[in-house]
Design an enzyme around this catalytic site. Structure first.
Site, PDB file in Angstrom:
ATOM      1  N   SER A 120       0.833  -1.194   0.000  1.00  0.00           N
ATOM      2  CA  SER A 120       0.000   0.000   0.000  1.00  0.00           C
ATOM      3  C   SER A 120       0.878   1.258   0.000  1.00  0.00           C
ATOM      4  CB  SER A 120      -0.972  -0.046   1.189  1.00  0.00           C
ATOM      5  OG  SER A 120      -1.994   0.903   1.056  1.00  0.00           O
ATOM      6  N   ASP A 175     -10.045  -4.870  -4.204  1.00  0.00           N
ATOM      7  CA  ASP A 175      -9.457  -3.931  -3.244  1.00  0.00           C
ATOM      8  C   ASP A 175     -10.353  -2.698  -3.105  1.00  0.00           C
ATOM      9  OD1 ASP A 175      -7.866  -2.127  -1.813  1.00  0.00           O
ATOM     10  OD2 ASP A 175      -6.020  -2.844  -2.737  1.00  0.00           O
ATOM     11  N   HIS A 209      -7.910  -5.498   0.314  1.00  0.00           N
ATOM     12  CA  HIS A 209      -6.675  -4.761   0.584  1.00  0.00           C
ATOM     13  C   HIS A 209      -5.859  -5.515   1.627  1.00  0.00           C
ATOM     14  CE1 HIS A 209      -4.226  -1.225   0.078  1.00  0.00           C
ATOM     15  NE2 HIS A 209      -4.203  -0.984   1.389  1.00  0.00           N
TER      16      HIS A 209
END
Length: 233
Positions: A120, A175, A209
């Site tokens: 991320s 995600d 995610h």
């Protein structure tokens, strides 16, 4: 607070190599996290000659999360492709990661045996750092992320030192945080900046995610291929 006031060396969770370290992975966690969990994940991969360094980001107010104070490499204003970005903070954070690379080189691991990576926000910073460092790196592991300040990299202006680095970019197509389309746009941009033959984009169906066992298996294979043992290791 816009920007990153890191000045002291970053603390980190370190997974030492089982034998003499001849390669290293520097892996950056995501927003609000620490390096501890990723250190555990890399320890489970059991790659004997590879040292893993998982630094911890400093805590700061984050605009995206109502200016709550949390571990963050730089401020984030939003997660849309054209949202304004914390340029000062991104560049400052990148300099701190470059200092980590410098330290490993001083420890005896040549930069071309160092793999940079992250998840991320950490993956975003790893991509940016790889494109702006003067060190020739083995490559980048970019998980569920994006390329920060992407407009600052017109084709042919990216640092030529890492034009041929190997990149594994992974993204779940479910995600809800860093949109999968954002990941695909990042891959398309990156392949104009480095040798596309060395770029791999992997999609994980129904993955949100986070990571998953298949992704971790792909990561291990990528590390072993990019940082093979030397001699009789």
């Amino acid at each position: 607070m816009c920007g990153n006031n890191m000045s002291a060396p970053l603390s980190a969770s370190i997974v030492p190599a089982a034998r003499k370290a001849t390669a290293a992975v520097i892996f950056l966690h995501g927003l609000g996290d620490t390096g501890h969990g990723w250190a555990d994940a890399f320890q489970s991969l059991s790659i004997p000659h590879v040292k893993c360094i998982c630094p911890h980001a400093p805590s700061m107010p984050v605009t995206l999360n109502m200016r709550m104070v949390m571990p963050s490499w730089f401020d984030i204003y939003g997660l849309n492709f054209n949202t304004s970005e914390d340029e000062v903070g991104i560049k400052r954070a990148s300099e701190n990661i470059k200092a980590l690379i410098d330290q490993e080189v001083k420890n005896g691991i040549p930069s071309h045996r160092i793999l940079l990576g992250g998840f991320s926000q950490g993956g975003a910073l790893s991509l940016y750092t790889a494109l702006t460092t003067n060190h020739k790196l083995a490559g980048v592991l970019a998980l569920s992320c994006w390329l920060p300040l992407h407009d600052s990299f017109p084709q042919a202006s990216a640092n030529s030192v890492n034009k041929d680095m190997h990149v594994l970019q992974c993204h779940g197509n479910a995600d809800p945080v860093v949109n999968y389309a954002f990941g695909k746009m990042t891959a398309e941009k990156m392949q104009t900046l480095i040798n596309p033959a060395n770029y791999t984009f992997k999609t994980y169906p129904d993955l949100s995610h986070c990571s998953c066992p298949k992704e971790m298996s792909d990561i291990k294979h990528f590390i072993e291929k990019t940082l093979p043992p030397i001699g009789n290791e």
